[in-house]
Scaffold this active site. Structure first.
Site, PDB file in Angstrom:
ATOM      1  N   ASP A  40      38.532  40.108  44.330  1.00 21.69           N
ATOM      2  CA  ASP A  40      38.702  41.443  44.881  1.00 21.69           C
ATOM      3  C   ASP A  40      37.731  41.666  46.038  1.00 21.69           C
ATOM      4  OD1 ASP A  40      40.664  42.051  43.031  1.00 21.69           O
ATOM      5  OD2 ASP A  40      39.273  42.989  41.623  1.00 21.69           O
ATOM      6  N   TYR A  68      31.045  34.851  35.559  1.00 25.07           N
ATOM      7  CA  TYR A  68      30.708  36.062  36.315  1.00 25.07           C
ATOM      8  C   TYR A  68      29.464  36.730  35.738  1.00 25.07           C
ATOM      9  CZ  TYR A  68      35.648  35.798  37.791  1.00 25.07           C
ATOM     10  OH  TYR A  68      36.856  35.392  38.270  1.00 25.07           O
ATOM     11  N   ASP A  82      37.014  49.801  38.443  1.00 20.45           N
ATOM     12  CA  ASP A  82      35.723  49.370  38.989  1.00 20.45           C
ATOM     13  C   ASP A  82      35.122  50.503  39.821  1.00 20.45           C
ATOM     14  OD1 ASP A  82      37.055  49.378  41.424  1.00 20.45           O
ATOM     15  OD2 ASP A  82      37.049  47.203  41.669  1.00 20.45           O
ATOM     16  N   ARG A 181      36.928  43.661  34.945  1.00 21.72           N
ATOM     17  CA  ARG A 181      36.912  45.135  34.948  1.00 21.72           C
ATOM     18  C   ARG A 181      37.680  45.696  33.759  1.00 21.72           C
ATOM     19  NH1 ARG A 181      41.350  46.392  39.332  1.00 21.72           N
ATOM     20  NH2 ARG A 181      41.888  44.279  39.998  1.00 21.72           N
TER      21      ARG A 181
END
Length: 306
Positions: A40, A68, A82, A181
């Site tokens: 993203d 992550y 998010d 998310r």
């Protein structure tokens, strides 16, 4: 021959993965550039980019596990799940509400079900979910199973004085298709509060780590100095290191470069096998022949016949 290999790019926040590809095409003066798994725009971190002949292996790399570091923000939900979305719901929260955090996180380790967010590239009836979302159309989203290989709390609960939310950092290693998310939102649901992901960095994609990444600025300097990509360009073989492998003779190498079928052996009986020559070059990816039992066929020949 043009340089070929994989650039482990440190994608900056604010750019789409496609933006990164377009910029590299201009910089390197080649159209054969492809990324290996969308990040993203707000997310930074490891984005392996395939250059020239290495674009042949891009499809394999998208299936890598990813790691992550993220921040979960409890108390507020958003339209995009998010920090970039508009606030949907907000409730007052206090650290005492989340004393069983470790136990709750354990519920999300292993195989779990996720419903992709509306603002995502998942297709429903041939149309991206984010296209429906921008038109204000709510559609039924397909639930999918993903795997959380590890989920660790890497810091303490803290109150964000600006938002009033309670935040904590996590490190997640997960399978392809996992939305961090959505994981943050689901953790909030487990506590009965709205939540979203307020920051995300990809620290690993398959064998490529954040420490190995290179920035656009570093690449531009290298190109300006006309030194080639040098150490910034990783070999195609590195991208295939997660596959079972076998080394073949020079005679078999010649057959492979002509696209020959091979007799199936124990080493060549995997779903996919990376076949190398004695010089450490990956020649091809072989898989069992669907119509000829006892034989394997090249799914992709990677080395050019000289």
């Amino acid at each position: 021959m043009k340089e070929a290999g994989i650039i482990p790019l440190h994608k900056p926040s604010g750019m789409t993965s496609h933006d990164c590809v377009v910029r590299l095409r201009r910089m390197l003066k080649t159209k054969r550039v492809g990324h290996t798994g969308t990040l993203d725009p707000a997310v930074s971190g490891v984005l392996p980019i395939c250059i020239n002949r290495a674009t042949k292996v891009a499809e394999y790399m998208s299936a890598y596990n990813k790691t992550y570091k993220a921040t979960v923000s409890l108390g507020t939900s958003t339209t995009t799940e998010d920090q970039t979305g508009e606030v949907l719901d907000q409730v007052p929260v206090d650290p005492s509400m989340f004393q069983d955090l470790d136990q709750t996180l354990n519920r999300f380790r292993g195989e779990i079900e996720q419903t992709p967010p509306m603002y995502s590239a998942v297709k429903v009836n041939g149309k991206r979910l984010y296209e429906y979302a921008r038109e204000g159309i709510d559609v039924e989203r397909p639930t999918r199973r993903v795997k959380i290989h590890s989920l660790e709390l890497i810091g303490s609960l803290k109150k964000n004085e600006e938002t009033g939310n309670i935040e904590f950092p996590i490190e997640v290693t997960c399978s392809k298709g996992t939305y961090i998310r959505t994981l943050a939102v689901d953790i909030g649901k487990a506590f009965g509060v709205p939540a979203h992901m307020s920051s995300l960095v990809r620290t690993k994609s398959g064998p490529f780590t954040l420490e190995q990444t290179v920035t656009f600025e570093q690449l531009e300097q290298r190109i300006e100095e006309k030194e080639g990509l040098g150490p910034y360009l990783k070999p195609i073989e590195m991208a295939l290191s997660l596959f079972p492998s076998v080394v073949v003779s020079e005679e078999t190498e010649r057959q492979i470069l002509n696209g020959a079928l091979l007799k199936e052996t124990k080493e060549l009986s995997n779903e996919r096998t990376a076949v190398y020559n004695g010089r450490g070059e990956c020649l091809a990816i072989y898989k069992p022949h669907p119509e000829r039992p006892g034989w394997v066929k090249p799914e992709k020949v990677l080395k050019i016949q000289e």
